[in-house]
Scaffold this active site. Structure first.
Site, mmCIF file in Angstrom:
data_model
loop_
_atom_site.group_PDB
_atom_site.id
_atom_site.type_symbol
_atom_site.label_atom_id
_atom_site.label_comp_id
_atom_site.label_asym_id
_atom_site.label_seq_id
_atom_site.Cartn_x
_atom_site.Cartn_y
_atom_site.Cartn_z
ATOM 1 N N GLY A 140 0.819 -1.208 0.000
ATOM 2 C CA GLY A 140 0.000 0.000 0.000
ATOM 3 C C GLY A 140 0.848 1.250 0.000
ATOM 4 O O GLY A 140 2.066 1.176 -0.178
ATOM 5 N N ASN A 141 0.208 2.389 0.203
ATOM 6 C CA ASN A 141 0.939 3.657 0.269
ATOM 7 C C ASN A 141 0.305 4.553 1.320
ATOM 8 O O ASN A 141 -0.727 4.218 1.896
ATOM 9 C CB ASN A 141 1.000 4.319 -1.115
ATOM 10 C CG ASN A 141 -0.366 4.716 -1.625
ATOM 11 O OD1 ASN A 141 -1.012 5.619 -1.090
ATOM 12 N ND2 ASN A 141 -0.834 4.025 -2.663
ATOM 13 N N ARG A 142 0.936 5.703 1.581
ATOM 14 C CA ARG A 142 0.536 6.564 2.690
ATOM 15 C C ARG A 142 -0.521 7.605 2.350
ATOM 16 O O ARG A 142 -0.731 8.527 3.120
ATOM 17 C CB ARG A 142 1.762 7.288 3.245
ATOM 18 C CG ARG A 142 2.784 6.361 3.859
ATOM 19 C CD ARG A 142 3.885 7.174 4.508
ATOM 20 N NE ARG A 142 5.062 6.369 4.785
ATOM 21 C CZ ARG A 142 5.163 5.549 5.833
ATOM 22 N NH1 ARG A 142 4.167 5.442 6.695
ATOM 23 N NH2 ARG A 142 6.256 4.843 5.997
#
Ligand code: CTP
Ligand code: CA
Length: 235
Positions: free
Chosen positions: A33-35
């Site tokens: 995933g990412n932030r």
């Protein structure tokens, strides 16, 4: 009557906004995933609603609640996001791609949870490219299928020794083929999860860019104002 009829520069228009970060499954319990917080996408949805638009919000993983007053669809992976965009952006006026979309995903998704082995080793994860949702939307439209006439991309860029943030933005706008690109300059403490931002809106037709530093709500206001002008100008 007490019915409230929407008014504003986007009254009668439908705007699709994608937001948040995609999650690419690795096995049934894990993902890459990412932030992305989703804050910019929610601010855009609120600005579009305030401008009188009917908003279809496609939310990937977010740390904030989706916007009240929008029609909300939740997605996880880039493939799910692509499917949602292609089905929901047909017959609409605007598609805004504010989602942080993964560029790569695990090439194999394990059917069972990946277990440790007794030899102390660790698996190697092979990645493959994800589909480009924005570029696919532009291609779909070019092929004559129904798709929003105004497509807006987002780009978080860092400058380097050879090119500035805006040089990279202009090249990306040309590569993607969309009408507008909103460029964020990113640094270590800039953009992700923050309430303050700095955006530059680039136009494919070569018009002078718009620049705004302020809250994500203020930045969203500038983007939605530019979108409304583009919609009003027609194809
Ligand atoms: N985007 C998309 N599908 C992808 C990757 C990106 O639709 N698989 C969209 C993003 O939502 C954004 C725009 O494309 O609106 C630009 O994303 P960005 O990550 O800046 O561009 P990339 O083409 O992925 O290039 P880079 O190698 O710089 O990450
Ligand atoms: Ca990318």
């Amino acid at each position: 009557s007490g019915e409230s009829v929407p008014h504003g520069p986007l009254a009668g228009r439908t705007v699709v906004i994608t937001a948040g970060g995609t999650r690419e499954p690795l096995d049934p319990v894990r993902y890459l995933g990412n932030r992305s917080s989703g804050k910019q996408g929610v601010a855009l949805a609120e600005a579009a609603l305030a401008a009188g638009a009917c908003v279809r919000f496609i939310g990937a993983a977010m740390s904030v609640a989706p916007p009240a007053g929008a029609d909300v669809t939740r997605v996880e992976s880039t493939q799910e996001l692509l499917d949602a965009v292609l089905s929901q952006a047909a017959d609409t006026d605007v598609l805004i791609m504010a989602a942080a979309v993964a560029d790569f995903r695990p090439a194999q998704v394990a059917e069972a949870k990946i277990k440790k082995t007794d030899d102390g080793g660790a698996p190697t994860i092979v990645l493959e490219r994800t589909p480009d949702v924005l570029a696919t939307a532009v291609r779909t439209r070019a092929a004559g299928e129904s798709m929003a006439p105004v497509i807006v991309g987002f780009a978080a860029e860092t400058g380097d020794a050879t090119s500035s943030v805006l040089d990279y933005g202009r090249a990306k706008l040309a590569r993607k083929g969309c009408e507008m690109l909103v460029v964020n300059e990113v640094g270590t403490d800039k953009v992700f999860g923050q309430d303050l931002t700095e955006v530059t809106v680039l136009f494919a037709d070569g018009r002078a860019p718009l620049h705004r530093a302020g809250t994500k709500a203020e930045a969203a206001g500038v983007v939605i104002e530019a979108v409304a002008a583009e919609v009003a100008a027609g194809p």
